[in-house]
Every structure is written in C-alpha cells, then in structure tokens.
Design a protein around this motif. Structure first.
Motif, short mmCIF file in Angstrom:
data_model
loop_
_atom_site.label_atom_id
_atom_site.label_comp_id
_atom_site.label_asym_id
_atom_site.label_seq_id
_atom_site.Cartn_x
_atom_site.Cartn_y
_atom_site.Cartn_z
N CYS A 143 11.65 5.22 3.22
CA CYS A 143 12.49 6.10 4.16
C CYS A 143 14.14 5.89 2.51
CB CYS A 143 13.09 5.37 5.27
SG CYS A 143 15.29 6.18 6.31
N ASP A 144 14.86 6.96 2.77
CA ASP A 144 15.71 6.59 1.43
C ASP A 144 16.71 6.17 1.71
OD1 ASP A 144 16.69 8.07 3.57
OD2 ASP A 144 17.23 10.16 2.39
N TYR A 145 17.23 5.78 3.27
CA TYR A 145 18.58 4.77 4.09
C TYR A 145 17.76 3.19 4.02
CZ TYR A 145 20.83 2.45 8.35
OH TYR A 145 21.22 1.42 8.96
N TYR A 146 16.57 2.99 3.94
CA TYR A 146 16.32 1.57 4.07
C TYR A 146 16.38 1.19 2.80
CZ TYR A 146 13.99 3.08 8.45
OH TYR A 146 13.96 3.39 9.58
N ARG A 147 15.60 2.29 2.13
CA ARG A 147 15.63 1.90 0.40
C ARG A 147 17.75 1.72 0.25
NH1 ARG A 147 11.76 3.07 -3.47
NH2 ARG A 147 9.85 3.99 -2.59
N PHE A 148 18.14 2.57 0.39
CA PHE A 148 19.35 1.94 -0.05
C PHE A 148 20.14 0.70 0.17
CE2 PHE A 148 23.86 1.82 1.47
CZ PHE A 148 24.43 2.60 0.71
N LEU A 149 19.76 0.19 1.89
CA LEU A 149 20.17 -1.00 2.72
C LEU A 149 19.82 -1.65 1.43
CD1 LEU A 149 19.46 -0.49 6.56
CD2 LEU A 149 21.73 -0.97 4.26
N GLU A 150 18.25 -1.91 0.63
CA GLU A 150 17.79 -2.78 0.06
C GLU A 150 18.14 -2.59 -1.44
OE1 GLU A 150 13.44 -2.18 -0.16
OE2 GLU A 150 12.99 -2.28 2.36
N GLY A 151 18.76 -1.95 -1.53
CA GLY A 151 19.69 -1.75 -2.84
C GLY A 151 18.72 -1.23 -3.84
N ASN A 194 21.98 8.08 -4.54
CA ASN A 194 21.16 9.76 -3.85
C ASN A 194 22.49 9.73 -2.76
OD1 ASN A 194 19.39 11.25 -5.57
ND2 ASN A 194 17.60 10.02 -4.17
N PHE A 195 23.08 8.97 -2.06
CA PHE A 195 23.73 9.73 -0.96
C PHE A 195 25.10 10.04 -1.42
CE2 PHE A 195 27.07 7.21 1.55
CZ PHE A 195 26.76 8.04 3.37
N TYR A 196 25.37 11.06 -1.04
CA TYR A 196 26.70 11.59 -1.11
C TYR A 196 27.76 12.12 0.29
CZ TYR A 196 24.56 12.80 -5.76
OH TYR A 196 23.60 13.08 -6.81
N GLY A 197 27.36 11.08 1.46
CA GLY A 197 28.11 10.48 2.18
C GLY A 197 27.52 11.32 3.43
N GLU A 198 26.83 12.26 3.41
CA GLU A 198 26.47 13.22 4.04
C GLU A 198 24.52 11.87 4.73
OE1 GLU A 198 25.10 16.94 3.58
OE2 GLU A 198 27.30 17.31 4.25
N TYR A 199 24.51 11.75 6.24
CA TYR A 199 23.49 10.77 6.80
C TYR A 199 22.67 11.92 8.25
CZ TYR A 199 21.15 7.17 9.08
OH TYR A 199 20.56 6.29 10.14
N MET A 200 22.01 12.12 7.57
CA MET A 200 21.49 12.59 9.65
C MET A 200 22.73 13.98 9.98
SD MET A 200 19.20 10.06 11.37
CE MET A 200 18.46 8.82 10.78
N PRO A 238 1.00 -1.48 0.47
CA PRO A 238 0.10 -0.33 0.32
C PRO A 238 0.68 0.97 -0.06
CG PRO A 238 0.05 -0.98 2.24
CD PRO A 238 0.67 -2.32 1.67
N GLU A 239 0.46 2.69 -0.43
CA GLU A 239 1.21 3.85 -0.44
C GLU A 239 1.13 4.21 0.39
OE1 GLU A 239 0.72 7.85 -3.02
OE2 GLU A 239 -0.45 6.67 -3.01
N LYS A 240 2.14 4.56 0.89
CA LYS A 240 2.98 5.03 2.33
C LYS A 240 2.68 6.53 2.64
CE LYS A 240 5.80 1.01 2.80
NZ LYS A 240 7.26 0.15 3.18
N ARG A 241 2.41 7.15 3.41
CA ARG A 241 2.05 8.40 4.20
C ARG A 241 3.38 9.22 4.81
NH1 ARG A 241 -2.99 9.79 7.88
NH2 ARG A 241 -2.06 11.37 6.88
N VAL A 242 3.96 8.22 4.75
CA VAL A 242 5.06 8.74 5.72
C VAL A 242 6.10 8.41 4.83
CG1 VAL A 242 6.45 9.14 8.28
CG2 VAL A 242 3.44 8.16 8.09
N TYR A 243 7.12 9.80 4.43
CA TYR A 243 8.38 9.18 3.61
C TYR A 243 9.33 10.38 4.79
CZ TYR A 243 12.52 10.19 1.17
OH TYR A 243 13.48 10.14 0.18
N ILE A 244 10.51 9.53 5.35
CA ILE A 244 11.33 9.81 5.99
C ILE A 244 13.12 10.01 5.30
CG2 ILE A 244 12.51 9.68 8.11
CD1 ILE A 244 10.57 7.31 8.97
N ARG A 245 13.68 11.19 5.06
CA ARG A 245 14.66 11.85 4.36
C ARG A 245 15.82 11.67 5.41
NH1 ARG A 245 14.64 17.31 2.29
NH2 ARG A 245 15.25 18.01 4.22
N THR A 246 16.87 10.61 4.92
CA THR A 246 18.04 10.65 6.07
C THR A 246 19.31 11.45 5.31
OG1 THR A 246 18.58 8.46 5.82
CG2 THR A 246 17.59 8.57 7.34
N PHE A 247 19.40 11.29 4.00
CA PHE A 247 20.29 11.38 3.21
C PHE A 247 20.45 12.80 3.69
CE2 PHE A 247 20.33 7.53 0.85
CZ PHE A 247 20.49 6.82 2.16
#
Length: 282
Positions: free
Chosen positions: A241-249, A256-262, A139-148
């Motif tokens: 979440c971009d972090y979780y998507r990163f870990l999923e490959g 989108n990850f350029y060395g900065e996280y939170m 299902p479409e998720k209402r919450v998007y979390i940006r960590t990068f």
C-alpha cells in the motif's frame, strides 16, 4: 537487544489508574509505564520525552472523561507532539467512538480494564517490538492498494471490481485503520454518519461486510481480512500500500503524495492533514 517501550496511562480516579497500570504491566512486563491522574501532567511528560529527549512515546491509554482536559483533547495534543503514538481510549461509555475514529485511535477499551481486554485490542497491532529478530525475505504480495488520489485495489496487477460501492468504501476504511479492528457500530458511524444508529443500517452494514468478503474470496485474496465476532480488520502484512510505504519513509511513496488521499471519501480528510504534516516535516 531489548527495545524499551514507553507507555503513558491516565485516569483521574486513583484506584482505576492503579488497575489500568497493573493490567498494562502484565501485558508489557519490560515497558516503562507512567500513570497520571491529571491530563496536563501527562502532556508535560510526553513533551519532555518526545520533544526534549527525542524518545518516542509508543502507547497512550487514556481515560476519556478527565477534568480540565478530556482524554479526547489530550489525544489530539499528544498526536501533535508524538505523531506515531498509538492511542487507546479507556472508558465506561460507548458514545465516544466517532471521536476515537477521528483521532485514529487504535483501540476503544471499556472499563473495567483487564490484561485480556488490552491483549485483544493489541492482537492485530503490528507495533510490539521486544527483541531484534532476523528478517526473512518478504514474499511478493498479490494485493496492491492505492490510496493517493482515489482509492483502488489491485489483485495480480488487475483492478478489483466491487458489486457494491459501500463494500469498497468499507475496505478503504479498514485500510485507513492500518490493521486496527473495527466493530459493526464503527462501520455504521463511518458509512452512515448521522443515521448510524438506525437498526436498518446495521443490517445494511452486515450486507456490505458479506459483499466485501465475497468479492475478495472470488479474487482469491480473502486472507487479507481478519474477522471475528463484531470485529473486522485488514491484515496489513498481506498487502502492499502506498500509504503504508509513506509511513515507513519510502521516498517514492512520499514523492507520490500530492495532497490527495482517498478523495472518494469525505471521512478520509482527517488523514490528509496528517499526511501533509508528515511530508512538510520530512
């Protein structure tokens, strides 16, 4: 199709190791569980499994106070060999919580260990594959979390404003924990560092938890939190979440990850190194 789960367990005391192995066998009846009384032997096993045989080590349940090489030291080396391994520390002491947090441990189990205690720590961990199951449309998720870059959360594509900056930092910490539960003591350790033991800070931490809940309730997304007695976690299945998507490959997330996280938070530096290693080895 049954997927074999590989588990490593350590304890320098024979009877304690036997008790831990028995508890793990109750929780993981079909897993391959290997126990060791020496940390170096456990490390050698992990190297053979992951480096030579290219098999993933799924879980490691480590006694902290081990001779020659402590469980904390072993965990750090295991992470280098098997970055995706889920670490659980098993100990009779509570003073290793900060070290456990630094190593992104998924749990901190106090002795005497039982199957019930292990199940409690596993309750919100989304890594227990047993059978291949049909995948329902997500299902479409209402919450998007940006960590990068800096940390922010969006509900229905609109930024969520927090009444307290510490409440926002608390949510960031839960995101970083990837669904693992944290206690009030864990929260104090992260938010107040050297002053985490002060009684007043525990009260402040409870206020930040209340503020976080109120903010999410106001936005209609309080269901992303899992709260029990002295236990707080993020339901990672309910957020994007971009972090979780990163870990999923996910390629877009990796690019989108350029060395900065939170970058808002100094404690997030531990994850930056992990992400940089993952990207360089991708």
């Amino acid at each position: 199709m049954v997927i074999t789960i590989h588990i490593l367990a350590t304890d320098d005391e024979r009877l304690a190791l036997k008790s831990l192995m028995n508890a793990l066998e109750q929780v993981f009846p079909q897993a391959e569980i290997c126990g060791f009384q020496k940390s170096q032997e456990a490390l050698d096993y992990a190297e053979r499994l992951c480096s030579e045989n290219k098999i993933s080590l799924d879980f490691a349940f480590l006694d902290v106070e081990m001779p020659e090489m402590t469980g904390i030291e072993l965990a750090a080396k295991l992470k280098k060999i098997c970055p995706e391994v889920c670490i659980f520390f098993v100990t009779g002491f509570t003073n290793y919580a900060y070290d456990a947090y630094r190593l992104h441990a998924k749990g901190y189990i106090l002795k005497p260990v039982s199957a019930e205690l292990i199940k409690e720590d596993l309750a919100n961990l989304k890594k227990l594959p047993t059978f291949e199951m049909p995948i329902d449309p997500e299902p479409e998720k209402r919450v998007y979390i940006r960590t990068f870059g800096t940390f922010d959360i969006f509900v229905d594509q609109k930024p969520l404003v927090f009444s307290r900056t510490r409440a926002k930092e608390l949510l960031a910490y839960l995101v970083d924990r990837r669904g693992s539960g944290v206690s009030l003591a864990d929260i104090c350790t992260v938010l107040f560092e050297d002053q985490s033991g002060k009684r007043a800070n525990k009260k402040y931490a409870q206020n930040f938890i209340s503020s976080l809940k109120q903010g999410l309730e106001k936005a209609g997304v309080s269901n992303i939190l899992i709260k029990k007695w002295n236990y707080l976690a993020l339901d990672i299945e309910k957020v994007d979440c971009d972090y979780y998507r990163f870990l999923e490959g996910d390629i877009a997330a990796v690019n989108n990850f350029y060395g900065e996280y939170m970058s808002n938070y100094t404690w997030a530096e531990f994850t930056v190194g992990f992400l940089n290693d993952k990207k360089s080895n991708a």
